[in-house]
Design a protein around this motif. Structure first.
Motif, PDB file in Angstrom:
ATOM      1  N   GLU A  67       0.813  -1.224   0.000  1.00 46.72           N
ATOM      2  CA  GLU A  67       0.000   0.000   0.000  1.00 46.72           C
ATOM      3  C   GLU A  67       0.844   1.271   0.000  1.00 46.72           C
ATOM      4  O   GLU A  67       0.432   2.299  -0.539  1.00 46.72           O
ATOM      5  CB  GLU A  67      -0.922  -0.019   1.217  1.00 46.72           C
ATOM      6  N   PHE A  68       2.022   1.227   0.625  1.00 49.37           N
ATOM      7  CA  PHE A  68       2.859   2.422   0.777  1.00 49.37           C
ATOM      8  C   PHE A  68       4.189   2.246   0.051  1.00 49.37           C
ATOM      9  O   PHE A  68       4.773   1.165   0.049  1.00 49.37           O
ATOM     10  CB  PHE A  68       3.125   2.699   2.264  1.00 49.37           C
ATOM     11  N   ARG A  69       4.663   3.343  -0.514  1.00 45.08           N
ATOM     12  CA  ARG A  69       5.926   3.318  -1.247  1.00 45.08           C
ATOM     13  C   ARG A  69       7.101   3.633  -0.327  1.00 45.08           C
ATOM     14  O   ARG A  69       6.996   4.437   0.599  1.00 45.08           O
ATOM     15  CB  ARG A  69       5.917   4.344  -2.387  1.00 45.08           C
ATOM     16  N   ASP A  70       8.221   2.961  -0.606  1.00 44.39           N
ATOM     17  CA  ASP A  70       9.508   3.258   0.034  1.00 44.39           C
ATOM     18  C   ASP A  70       9.435   3.224   1.554  1.00 44.39           C
ATOM     19  O   ASP A  70       9.992   4.087   2.240  1.00 44.39           O
ATOM     20  CB  ASP A  70      10.016   4.624  -0.426  1.00 44.39           C
ATOM     21  N   ILE A  71       8.760   2.223   2.081  1.00 45.12           N
ATOM     22  CA  ILE A  71       8.688   2.091   3.534  1.00 45.12           C
ATOM     23  C   ILE A  71       9.362   0.798   3.975  1.00 45.12           C
ATOM     24  O   ILE A  71       9.689  -0.066   3.165  1.00 45.12           O
ATOM     25  CB  ILE A  71       7.231   2.126   4.047  1.00 45.12           C
ATOM     26  N   VAL A  72       9.572   0.687   5.289  1.00 44.54           N
ATOM     27  CA  VAL A  72      10.174  -0.507   5.887  1.00 44.54           C
ATOM     28  C   VAL A  72       9.157  -1.164   6.806  1.00 44.54           C
ATOM     29  O   VAL A  72       8.546  -0.502   7.651  1.00 44.54           O
ATOM     30  CB  VAL A  72      11.450  -0.152   6.681  1.00 44.54           C
ATOM     31  N   CYS A  73       8.972  -2.470   6.635  1.00 46.19           N
ATOM     32  CA  CYS A  73       8.172  -3.277   7.551  1.00 46.19           C
ATOM     33  C   CYS A  73       9.119  -4.296   8.190  1.00 46.19           C
ATOM     34  O   CYS A  73      10.002  -4.840   7.518  1.00 46.19           O
ATOM     35  CB  CYS A  73       7.053  -3.996   6.815  1.00 46.19           C
ATOM     36  N   GLU A 132      20.292  -3.225  18.876  1.00 51.37           N
ATOM     37  CA  GLU A 132      20.928  -2.039  18.307  1.00 51.37           C
ATOM     38  C   GLU A 132      20.865  -2.021  16.781  1.00 51.37           C
ATOM     39  O   GLU A 132      20.905  -0.953  16.169  1.00 51.37           O
ATOM     40  CB  GLU A 132      22.388  -1.955  18.766  1.00 51.37           C
ATOM     41  N   LYS A 133      20.749  -3.197  16.160  1.00 53.98           N
ATOM     42  CA  LYS A 133      20.759  -3.246  14.699  1.00 53.98           C
ATOM     43  C   LYS A 133      19.500  -2.641  14.084  1.00 53.98           C
ATOM     44  O   LYS A 133      19.459  -2.393  12.879  1.00 53.98           O
ATOM     45  CB  LYS A 133      20.929  -4.691  14.219  1.00 53.98           C
ATOM     46  N   PHE A 134      18.464  -2.390  14.913  1.00 52.26           N
ATOM     47  CA  PHE A 134      17.236  -1.803  14.389  1.00 52.26           C
ATOM     48  C   PHE A 134      17.243  -0.278  14.445  1.00 52.26           C
ATOM     49  O   PHE A 134      16.338   0.369  13.932  1.00 52.26           O
ATOM     50  CB  PHE A 134      16.019  -2.335  15.160  1.00 52.26           C
ATOM     51  N   ARG A 135      18.269   0.281  15.087  1.00 48.86           N
ATOM     52  CA  ARG A 135      18.380   1.745  15.121  1.00 48.86           C
ATOM     53  C   ARG A 135      18.663   2.265  13.708  1.00 48.86           C
ATOM     54  O   ARG A 135      19.362   1.649  12.930  1.00 48.86           O
ATOM     55  CB  ARG A 135      19.497   2.188  16.059  1.00 48.86           C
ATOM     56  N   GLY A 136      18.103   3.421  13.393  1.00 51.18           N
ATOM     57  CA  GLY A 136      18.344   4.021  12.081  1.00 51.18           C
ATOM     58  C   GLY A 136      17.290   3.682  11.059  1.00 51.18           C
ATOM     59  O   GLY A 136      17.222   4.328  10.010  1.00 51.18           O
ATOM     60  N   LEU A 137      16.465   2.659  11.335  1.00 47.83           N
ATOM     61  CA  LEU A 137      15.386   2.320  10.416  1.00 47.83           C
ATOM     62  C   LEU A 137      14.204   3.271  10.608  1.00 47.83           C
ATOM     63  O   LEU A 137      13.904   3.677  11.734  1.00 47.83           O
ATOM     64  CB  LEU A 137      14.910   0.882  10.646  1.00 47.83           C
ATOM     65  N   ALA A 138      13.554   3.633   9.524  1.00 47.66           N
ATOM     66  CA  ALA A 138      12.296   4.389   9.588  1.00 47.66           C
ATOM     67  C   ALA A 138      11.184   3.387   9.287  1.00 47.66           C
ATOM     68  O   ALA A 138      10.968   3.006   8.141  1.00 47.66           O
ATOM     69  CB  ALA A 138      12.292   5.526   8.583  1.00 47.66           C
ATOM     70  N   ILE A 139      10.476   2.948  10.316  1.00 49.81           N
ATOM     71  CA  ILE A 139       9.590   1.785  10.216  1.00 49.81           C
ATOM     72  C   ILE A 139       8.130   2.210  10.107  1.00 49.81           C
ATOM     73  O   ILE A 139       7.649   3.058  10.873  1.00 49.81           O
ATOM     74  CB  ILE A 139       9.775   0.881  11.451  1.00 49.81           C
ATOM     75  N   LYS A 140       7.427   1.609   9.169  1.00 45.04           N
ATOM     76  CA  LYS A 140       5.980   1.826   9.028  1.00 45.04           C
ATOM     77  C   LYS A 140       5.179   0.827   9.848  1.00 45.04           C
ATOM     78  O   LYS A 140       4.148   1.160  10.430  1.00 45.04           O
ATOM     79  CB  LYS A 140       5.583   1.725   7.541  1.00 45.04           C
ATOM     80  N   LEU A 141       5.638  -0.424   9.881  1.00 38.83           N
ATOM     81  CA  LEU A 141       4.944  -1.476  10.625  1.00 38.83           C
ATOM     82  C   LEU A 141       5.964  -2.433  11.215  1.00 38.83           C
ATOM     83  O   LEU A 141       6.871  -2.895  10.513  1.00 38.83           O
ATOM     84  CB  LEU A 141       3.993  -2.249   9.699  1.00 38.83           C
ATOM     85  N   CYS A 142       5.807  -2.744  12.494  1.00 39.46           N
ATOM     86  CA  CYS A 142       6.705  -3.684  13.164  1.00 39.46           C
ATOM     87  C   CYS A 142       5.891  -4.702  13.948  1.00 39.46           C
ATOM     88  O   CYS A 142       4.976  -4.335  14.695  1.00 39.46           O
ATOM     89  CB  CYS A 142       7.669  -2.951  14.097  1.00 39.46           C
ATOM     90  N   TYR A 143       6.223  -5.963  13.771  1.00 36.65           N
ATOM     91  CA  TYR A 143       5.653  -7.045  14.578  1.00 36.65           C
ATOM     92  C   TYR A 143       6.753  -7.640  15.450  1.00 36.65           C
ATOM     93  O   TYR A 143       7.832  -7.978  14.940  1.00 36.65           O
ATOM     94  CB  TYR A 143       5.087  -8.152  13.692  1.00 36.65           C
ATOM     95  N   ILE A 144       6.489  -7.773  16.736  1.00 33.47           N
ATOM     96  CA  ILE A 144       7.365  -8.536  17.619  1.00 33.47           C
ATOM     97  C   ILE A 144       6.569  -9.770  18.031  1.00 33.47           C
ATOM     98  O   ILE A 144       5.542  -9.665  18.708  1.00 33.47           O
ATOM     99  CB  ILE A 144       7.815  -7.724  18.849  1.00 33.47           C
ATOM    100  N   ASP A 145       7.043 -10.934  17.610  1.00 33.53           N
ATOM    101  CA  ASP A 145       6.316 -12.191  17.798  1.00 33.53           C
ATOM    102  C   ASP A 145       6.941 -13.012  18.929  1.00 33.53           C
ATOM    103  O   ASP A 145       8.114 -12.842  19.259  1.00 33.53           O
ATOM    104  CB  ASP A 145       6.333 -12.981  16.486  1.00 33.53           C
ATOM    105  N   ASP A 168       8.732   8.652  11.717  1.00 36.18           N
ATOM    106  CA  ASP A 168       8.779   9.175  10.338  1.00 36.18           C
ATOM    107  C   ASP A 168       7.484   8.918   9.573  1.00 36.18           C
ATOM    108  O   ASP A 168       7.006   9.774   8.822  1.00 36.18           O
ATOM    109  CB  ASP A 168       9.938   8.539   9.564  1.00 36.18           C
ATOM    110  N   HIS A 169       6.917   7.730   9.756  1.00 34.71           N
ATOM    111  CA  HIS A 169       5.742   7.328   8.985  1.00 34.71           C
ATOM    112  C   HIS A 169       4.494   7.146   9.847  1.00 34.71           C
ATOM    113  O   HIS A 169       3.519   6.551   9.390  1.00 34.71           O
ATOM    114  CB  HIS A 169       6.027   6.028   8.234  1.00 34.71           C
ATOM    115  N   ASN A 170       4.538   7.665  11.096  1.00 33.56           N
ATOM    116  CA  ASN A 170       3.406   7.457  12.011  1.00 33.56           C
ATOM    117  C   ASN A 170       3.065   5.972  12.062  1.00 33.56           C
ATOM    118  O   ASN A 170       1.920   5.551  11.891  1.00 33.56           O
ATOM    119  CB  ASN A 170       2.184   8.269  11.556  1.00 33.56           C
ATOM    120  N   GLY A 171       4.105   5.172  12.274  1.00 41.18           N
ATOM    121  CA  GLY A 171       4.001   3.732  12.146  1.00 41.18           C
ATOM    122  C   GLY A 171       3.278   3.029  13.271  1.00 41.18           C
ATOM    123  O   GLY A 171       2.872   3.635  14.274  1.00 41.18           O
TER     124      GLY A 171
END
Length: 258
Positions: A67-73, A132-145, A168-171
């Motif tokens: 649905e969204f362009r240039d985002i990170v999930c 720490e490896k998730f720092r710097g990402l601009a995330i639209k959707l994140c699941y922690i399972d 950034d994306h009101n994720g």
């Protein structure tokens, strides 16, 4: 005349794109859909075993990336190996069945949707150092399972790393898992908090259980009760089949008594 033809072509193109766009409704049942469509930015779902939560995660990640362009999930569970085993197959199954153009990176465990240039990352965080490896990402959707299995560092991962990455994306952040042996810890705290939108569903809500097994989930439960030699009130049964936070002292190294 050219303008009218162009408008007709454009309308046809847009209607085709809308018709072909992937939606979670193609794969999910009512309670899963309600979780996805809940507009809250911070959501938590407590489920049973075989409730189909992984399919909901995969479907939501793909729909959002479509649905969204240039985002990170981002999908996170305890380890990279577990993450690949849990959700990678479901992601690829949906993408291939729906013929969604994509590019795989099996080394990085990432999927880029070619129509939107959006990326789905599958990852693990087995200890505090890995968040720490998730720092710097601009995330639209994140699941922690499998949230019930994370140790206390999950709170730092959510508050210090993931939550700011949503700005950034009101994720949206989704915590999902099964109840732990004791009603405590960060996952339980979020489920009980008014700041999080809480959902729950079980294998009894999952229509695929009967379709695949040919048996009603209740009859499968009765067989399991007989095999284990326990009643329906057994704490493990309450957790695994009814998503209830039932204290289970037998599952602990030290027998807990408040």
């Amino acid at each position: 005349l050219t303008a009218e033809i162009s408008k007709e072509v454009l309308d046809l193109y847009l209607s085709t794109m809308t018709a072909n766009r992937f939606k979670v409704e193609d794969y999910c049942f009512d309670k899963q859909i309600a979780f996805k469509r809940d507009p809250a930015r911070f959501k938590v779902a407590v489920c049973t075993r075989r409730a189909g939560k992984t399919v909901e995660c995969a479907a939501d990640l793909i729909e959002t990336a479509s649905e969204f362009r240039d985002i990170v999930c981002l999908y996170i569970t305890l380890s990279r190996k577990s993450a690949k085993k849990i959700i990678w197959k479901d992601l690829l199954k949906i993408l291939n069945e729906k013929q969604i153009p994509h590019k795989l990176d099996n080394t990085e465990l990432s999927i880029t949707l070619l129509d939107t240039n959006s990326v789905i990352y599958v990852s693990g965080a087995k200890d505090k150092s890995e968040i720490e490896k998730f720092r710097g990402l601009a995330i639209k959707l994140c699941y922690i399972d499998e949230c019930q299995s994370f140790r206390s560092y999950i709170e730092e991962m959510v508050d210090d790393v993931i939550s700011p990455a949503l700005f950034d994306h009101n994720g949206t952040l989704c915590l999902i898992g099964t109840p732990g042996p004791v009603p405590s810890g960060y996952f339980y705290k979020c489920f009980m908090s008014k700041a999080w939108s809480a959902h729950s569903w079980s294998l009894f809500d999952n229509p695929w259980i009967k379709k695949k097994s040919g048996k009603d989930p209740r009859s499968l439960l009765n067989e399991e009760l007989e095999r284990r030699g326990v009643s329906i009130e057994d704490p493990k049964i309450q957790r695994e089949f009814f998503a209830k936070w039932a204290v289970d002292t037998d599952a602990l190294i030290f027998k807990y008594n408040k």
